[in-house]
Design an enzyme around this catalytic site. Structure first.
Site, PDB file in Angstrom:
ATOM      1  N   CYS A   9      -1.671  36.401 -90.262  1.00  0.00           N
ATOM      2  CA  CYS A   9      -2.825  37.255 -90.006  1.00  0.00           C
ATOM      3  C   CYS A   9      -3.864  36.956 -91.084  1.00  0.00           C
ATOM      4  O   CYS A   9      -3.588  36.287 -92.066  1.00  0.00           O
ATOM      5  CB  CYS A   9      -2.434  38.715 -90.097  1.00  0.00           C
TER       6      CYS A   9
ATOM      7  N   ARG B 275      -6.174  31.786 -88.255  1.00  0.00           N
ATOM      8  CA  ARG B 275      -4.864  32.093 -88.837  1.00  0.00           C
ATOM      9  C   ARG B 275      -3.992  32.910 -87.895  1.00  0.00           C
ATOM     10  O   ARG B 275      -2.779  32.958 -88.039  1.00  0.00           O
ATOM     11  CB  ARG B 275      -5.054  32.906 -90.121  1.00  0.00           C
TER      12      ARG B 275
ATOM     13  N   TRP C 180      -1.618  38.259 -85.949  1.00  0.00           N
ATOM     14  CA  TRP C 180      -0.687  37.394 -85.224  1.00  0.00           C
ATOM     15  C   TRP C 180       0.603  38.195 -85.174  1.00  0.00           C
ATOM     16  O   TRP C 180       1.249  38.418 -86.191  1.00  0.00           O
ATOM     17  CB  TRP C 180      -0.491  36.082 -85.982  1.00  0.00           C
TER      18      TRP C 180
ATOM     19  N   ASN D 206      -0.626  41.712 -94.024  1.00  0.00           N
ATOM     20  CA  ASN D 206      -0.168  40.401 -93.580  1.00  0.00           C
ATOM     21  C   ASN D 206       1.188  40.182 -94.216  1.00  0.00           C
ATOM     22  O   ASN D 206       1.309  40.327 -95.431  1.00  0.00           O
ATOM     23  CB  ASN D 206      -1.181  39.340 -94.054  1.00  0.00           C
ATOM     24  N   GLY D 207       2.207  39.895 -93.422  1.00  0.00           N
ATOM     25  CA  GLY D 207       3.540  39.678 -93.977  1.00  0.00           C
ATOM     26  C   GLY D 207       4.568  40.440 -93.173  1.00  0.00           C
ATOM     27  O   GLY D 207       4.300  40.911 -92.069  1.00  0.00           O
TER      28      GLY D 207
ATOM     29  N   GLU E 264       5.161  13.296 -83.475  1.00  0.00           N
ATOM     30  CA  GLU E 264       3.901  14.004 -83.752  1.00  0.00           C
ATOM     31  C   GLU E 264       3.051  14.091 -82.471  1.00  0.00           C
ATOM     32  O   GLU E 264       2.439  15.128 -82.186  1.00  0.00           O
ATOM     33  CB  GLU E 264       3.154  13.286 -84.881  1.00  0.00           C
TER      34      GLU E 264
ATOM     35  N   LYS F 285       1.707  17.555 -80.705  1.00  0.00           N
ATOM     36  CA  LYS F 285       0.275  17.807 -80.467  1.00  0.00           C
ATOM     37  C   LYS F 285       0.024  18.153 -79.012  1.00  0.00           C
ATOM     38  O   LYS F 285      -0.687  19.091 -78.694  1.00  0.00           O
ATOM     39  CB  LYS F 285      -0.502  16.545 -80.874  1.00  0.00           C
TER      40      LYS F 285
ATOM     41  N   GLU G 249       1.553  21.664 -78.091  1.00  0.00           N
ATOM     42  CA  GLU G 249       1.010  22.877 -78.712  1.00  0.00           C
ATOM     43  C   GLU G 249      -0.362  23.272 -78.182  1.00  0.00           C
ATOM     44  O   GLU G 249      -0.711  24.447 -78.221  1.00  0.00           O
ATOM     45  CB  GLU G 249       1.016  22.796 -80.244  1.00  0.00           C
TER      46      GLU G 249
ATOM     47  N   HIS H 148      20.854   8.043 -73.449  1.00  0.00           N
ATOM     48  CA  HIS H 148      22.090   8.746 -73.806  1.00  0.00           C
ATOM     49  C   HIS H 148      22.105  10.185 -73.307  1.00  0.00           C
ATOM     50  O   HIS H 148      22.802  11.023 -73.870  1.00  0.00           O
ATOM     51  CB  HIS H 148      22.300   8.690 -75.326  1.00  0.00           C
TER      52      HIS H 148
ATOM     53  N   LYS I 179      -2.626  29.132 -87.895  1.00  0.00           N
ATOM     54  CA  LYS I 179      -2.827  27.944 -88.729  1.00  0.00           C
ATOM     55  C   LYS I 179      -1.920  27.935 -89.953  1.00  0.00           C
ATOM     56  O   LYS I 179      -1.347  26.923 -90.305  1.00  0.00           O
ATOM     57  CB  LYS I 179      -4.295  27.894 -89.164  1.00  0.00           C
TER      58      LYS I 179
HETATM   59  C1  F6R Z   1       0.868  21.473 -85.837  1.00  0.00           C
HETATM   60  C2  F6R Z   1       0.772  22.071 -87.151  1.00  0.00           C
HETATM   61  C3  F6R Z   1       1.998  22.665 -87.735  1.00  0.00           C
HETATM   62  C4  F6R Z   1       1.952  22.572 -89.270  1.00  0.00           C
HETATM   63  C5  F6R Z   1       3.131  23.352 -89.865  1.00  0.00           C
HETATM   64  C6  F6R Z   1       3.175  23.224 -91.370  1.00  0.00           C
HETATM   65  O1  F6R Z   1      -0.341  20.931 -85.425  1.00  0.00           O
HETATM   66  O2  F6R Z   1      -0.275  22.132 -87.732  1.00  0.00           O
HETATM   67  O3  F6R Z   1       3.161  22.078 -87.234  1.00  0.00           O
HETATM   68  O4  F6R Z   1       2.008  21.227 -89.654  1.00  0.00           O
HETATM   69  O5  F6R Z   1       3.029  24.688 -89.513  1.00  0.00           O
HETATM   70  O6  F6R Z   1       1.992  23.676 -91.938  1.00  0.00           O
HETATM   71  P1  F6R Z   1       1.558  23.222 -93.369  1.00  0.00           P
HETATM   72  O7  F6R Z   1       1.287  21.779 -93.328  1.00  0.00           O
HETATM   73  O8  F6R Z   1       0.343  24.034 -93.682  1.00  0.00           O
HETATM   74  O9  F6R Z   1       2.716  23.532 -94.287  1.00  0.00           O
END
Ligand code: F6R
Length: 595
Positions: free
Chosen positions: A2, A27, A73, A99-100, A472, A476, A479, A495, A590
């Protein structure tokens, strides 16, 4: 996850808080709320959905000079008005945003229920509001009430607090969740990160765990949880308000994809000087003296870690292990004699990685954080930090931070290998190759509309470095487009997972490594034989003329940096075609600041 922003001062708190919340929306964003003090009374407004909805709700509210806002969030309780923050205590003495996660909230809630406190939400936050009210009623002293509250609650929290009896003061308490104070002339602020306050000030004060603040327009007082006053100087941030503007782009994700060549060039300037690595000598000697490197990270950052492992092992023959933050934090594997722990984290705030760092510190091991955010929690808590210099990454889906992480790991690997490669030249080639990919983005868009967007599921396959890119790429795509996508080692598909291949299932192959190119092409034949819709993304030196997208050559070891960009654009155009909110995909945040 949040976001919190609070303001007290001469200007209209509403505008500043709404602007701050918009910046923080990345966030967490399922609901939001705001509290103002007007004529000594605390007014609370809450709305489900995006900040724009809240902005509408408060548009006619008269100007106030103190207030705080929250973007949520959901953790405890679904996204609904009653679960949105701010929460107000039973007798309306305390209003707070949080937040938490409060771990012992049920136990405290039961005690408070017996005392006659009432609850209108499912949240852990409302428990803290009532607990604070209970403590305040006993002590008639907000500072003491906060001290007592902090001793009673277990868990993580950044709290913004207003008390009806001292309505010219903002209180704030912090444990294991990010929070900063912003310092201004004639005003002061609190916020979950610097970006929420950067339009007003670039001077900040760090808050450590188990500290609380008493903030007025003229003063910021810091206390530890026993009430001892703490003196701490402010620092000036180099984040620039322009860095967080969208400019001419429709989405931050596209802006950030476009910034990647610049990010690589910036890192070359920061960390290379005449072909020699410019990394703090102490950090270099810690890395060089280690008999094994342990990379700990989550999500995209972990995928960058895999590429880093490959590069370091291939170039410098130093063993590297990559661990998932959330797993590592609760089980230390057997550790070598001279380990170094490297935490890779864009935000520097990821709770899972932080728990792992604390475990590592408890065992007395040395740690290095690679992060994009100077002064972030993991940066402060590790022994050393290397910065990614990627500029603020706003889109939830990480792109430029990944490229920065891999670039920096390549620089480290090459230094460990006594500069075997001319990285100035090779990384410049990568930047050019990425520019070329971006200039052909319409071709990628067409691949997406013709071959991917209408599918429910998809696979990315590759081997060795290409496999790491596939992981990766899959993250992407899933998500932001919500197409269920898996990244697979191409040899592993047969497999078991090949059972999922049906008529028209999209299988996207990444081919950039000569020694395994033919192996991946065999895997493509296998899925084609089962009617999969195959798309081949290859690098020039291993390409066939009829491959679907060919990336101009880079050094093979650096190929992930370019190949990944194609997959970022695939994800972007898939989400765009489906009309999804690209920068703020559902259910995500984020900065993942809860475990
Ligand atoms: C996906 C993404 C997440 C972050 C993960 C770790 O696009 O951004 O998978 O990579 O939550 O976040 P950080 O790098 O901030 O520790």
């Amino acid at each position: 996850m949040c976001g919190i922003v609070g303001y007290t001062g001469i200007k209209n708190a509403k505008d500043i808080i709404i602007n701050g919340l918009k910046t923080l929306e990345y966030r967490g964003y399922d609901s939001s709320g705001i509290a103002f003090v007007n004529e000594g009374k605390i007014e609370v407004y809450r709305e489900v959905g995006r900040i724009n909805a809240l902005e509408q709700l408060v548009k006619d509210v008269q100007p106030a000079h103190i207030g705080m806002g929250h973007t949520r969030w959901a953790t405890h309780g679904k996204p609904a008005k009653e679960n949105s923050h701010p929460h107000t205590s039973t007798n309306r003495l305390i209003t707070l945003v949080h937040n938490g996660v409060i771990e012992n909230y049920l136990e405290i809630k039961n005690e408070l229920l017996k005392k006659g406190y009432t609850f209108s939400s499912e949240t852990d936050t409302e428990v803290v509001a009532n607990l604070l009210e209970d403590e305040y009623k006993k002590t008639k002293d907000m500072k003491q009430a906060i001290i007592n509250m902090m001793k009673r609650v277990h868990g993580s929290y950044a709290l913004g607090i207003l008390c009806a009896d001292s309505s010219d003061t903002l209180y704030c308490a912090k444990n294991k969740t990010p929070m900063l104070a912003g310092v201004g002339e004639g005003f002061n602020m609190i916020g979950s990160d610097a970006m929420a306050m950067i339009k007003e000030t670039n001077k900040f004060i760090e808050i450590n765990d188990l500290e609380f603040l008493v903030v007025s327009d003229k003063n910021i007082e810091i206390y530890d949880q026993d009430g001892n006053a703490i003196k701490r100087d402010s620092f000036t941030s180099n984040v620039n308000a322009n860095d967080i503007s969208l400019g001419t782009y429709d989405h931050y994700m596209l802006k950030e994809i476009n910034e990647q060549p610049t990010v690589i060039r910036t890192l070359l300037k920061e960390y290379l000087d005449n072909g020699k690595t410019k990394i703090d000598s102490q950090i270099l000697s810690e890395i060089k003296n280690a008999d094994r490197l342990y990379i700990v990270a989550s999500g995209t950052s972990m995928h960058a870690g895999y590429v880093g492992k490959y590069l370091i092992e291939e170039l410098a023959s130093i063993p590297v292990e990559v661990h998932i933050g959330s797993e590592f934090g609760y089980h230390l594997p057997l550790i070598s004699k001279k380990p170094l722990f490297i935490f890779i984290t864009q935000s520097g705030e990821t709770a899972d990685s932080r728990v792992a760092l604390q475990l590592v510190k408890k065992h007395g091991y040395k740690s290095l954080t690679i992060t994009n955010v100077a002064g972030s929690t993991l940066s402060r808590e590790a022994d050393y930090t290397l910065l990614l210099h990627a500029g603020p990454e706003i889109a939830v889906a990480s792109t430029k931070a990944y490229v920065a992480q891999v670039t920096l790991l390549a620089l480290i690997a090459n230094e460990l290998a006594s500069n075997k490669l001319d990285l100035n030249l090779e990384l410049s080639k990568v930047a050019t190759s990425i520019e070329d990919i971006i200039s052909r983005k319409d071709q990628i868009r067409k691949i997406v509309t013709d071959r991917i967007v209408y599918s429910r599921n998809a696979f990315y396959i590759g081997r060795n470095l290409d496999y790491y890119v596939a992981l990766e790429a899959a993250l992407k795509l899933k998500e932001i487009s919500y197409i269920q996508t898996e990244g697979f080692a191409s040899g592993e598909l047969k497999h078991g997972t090949i059972a999922l291949i049906e008529d028209e299932t999209p299988v996207l192959a990444i081919i950039s490594q000569k020694h395994i190119a033919l192996n991946t092409r065999s895997a493509i034949q296998e899925v084609r034989a089962r009617e999969a819709m195959t798309t081949i993304i290859s690098m020039e030196h291993v390409a066939n003329d009829d491959d679907n997208f060919i990336v101009s050559d880079t050094h093979e070891l650096l190929a992930p940096l370019a190949m990944v960009v194609v997959t970022q654009l695939i994800a972007y155009y898939a989400a765009l075609a489906k009309g999804y909110d690209i920068d703020k995909p559902r259910n995500l945040a984020k900065s993942v600041t809860v475990e």
